[in-house]
Motif scaffolding. Sequence first.
Motif, PDB file in Angstrom:
ATOM      1  N   ARG A   1       0.851  -1.198   0.000  1.00 15.10           N
ATOM      2  CA  ARG A   1       0.000   0.000   0.000  1.00 15.10           C
ATOM      3  C   ARG A   1       0.874   1.230   0.000  1.00 15.10           C
ATOM      4  O   ARG A   1       1.916   1.252   0.643  1.00 15.10           O
ATOM      5  CB  ARG A   1      -0.868   0.063   1.263  1.00 15.10           C
ATOM      6  CG  ARG A   1      -1.892  -0.990   1.385  1.00 15.10           C
ATOM      7  CD  ARG A   1      -2.774  -0.734   2.593  1.00 15.10           C
ATOM      8  NE  ARG A   1      -2.044  -0.891   3.839  1.00 15.10           N
ATOM      9  CZ  ARG A   1      -2.493  -0.484   5.009  1.00 15.10           C
ATOM     10  NH1 ARG A   1      -3.650   0.121   5.115  1.00 15.10           N
ATOM     11  NH2 ARG A   1      -1.796  -0.669   6.108  1.00 15.10           N
TER      12      ARG A   1
ATOM     13  N   ASN B   1      -9.001  -2.234  -0.967  1.00 10.89           N
ATOM     14  CA  ASN B   1      -8.157  -2.091   0.222  1.00 10.89           C
ATOM     15  C   ASN B   1      -8.357  -0.765   0.936  1.00 10.89           C
ATOM     16  O   ASN B   1      -7.590  -0.428   1.834  1.00 10.89           O
ATOM     17  CB  ASN B   1      -6.685  -2.264  -0.150  1.00 10.89           C
ATOM     18  CG  ASN B   1      -6.383  -3.669  -0.607  1.00 10.89           C
ATOM     19  OD1 ASN B   1      -6.932  -4.636  -0.081  1.00 10.89           O
ATOM     20  ND2 ASN B   1      -5.533  -3.798  -1.604  1.00 10.89           N
TER      21      ASN B   1
ATOM     22  N   THR C   1      -7.577   3.973   7.695  1.00  8.24           N
ATOM     23  CA  THR C   1      -8.037   3.488   6.396  1.00  8.24           C
ATOM     24  C   THR C   1      -9.554   3.474   6.362  1.00  8.24           C
ATOM     25  O   THR C   1     -10.200   2.889   7.243  1.00  8.24           O
ATOM     26  CB  THR C   1      -7.473   2.087   6.094  1.00  8.24           C
ATOM     27  OG1 THR C   1      -6.051   2.120   6.235  1.00  8.24           O
ATOM     28  CG2 THR C   1      -7.831   1.643   4.689  1.00  8.24           C
TER      29      THR C   1
END
Length: 102
Positions: A2, A20, A36
């Motif tokens: 990421r 994701n 996130t």
Amino acid sequence: ARLIPLDGRPHLPENLRSWNGDSRGHWEGDTLVIDTTNFSAKSDFMGAHENLRLTARISRADADTLTYEFTIADPTTWTAPWTAMIPMKLKHELIYEYACNE
């Protein structure tokens, strides 16, 4: 893998979602905090989908140990956020890149 911006930029708009999620990081002292959000409705983590929020905190416990603590929240899946912690010990072994090759 990421990419996690650390420059203070805001999360992407709510209508932009990915498998994701959209991660943003910042430092709190010696701890890297990664927030996130914006997971796709097609994402699936233990029944959580687009309302999932993951907050990870990575810090060094000692010279040979990283502490990875994460909090999972999704009010449509769980009645309250929950947290887990994984100590990650230094290994003196070869690490191989994972890749699909023909």
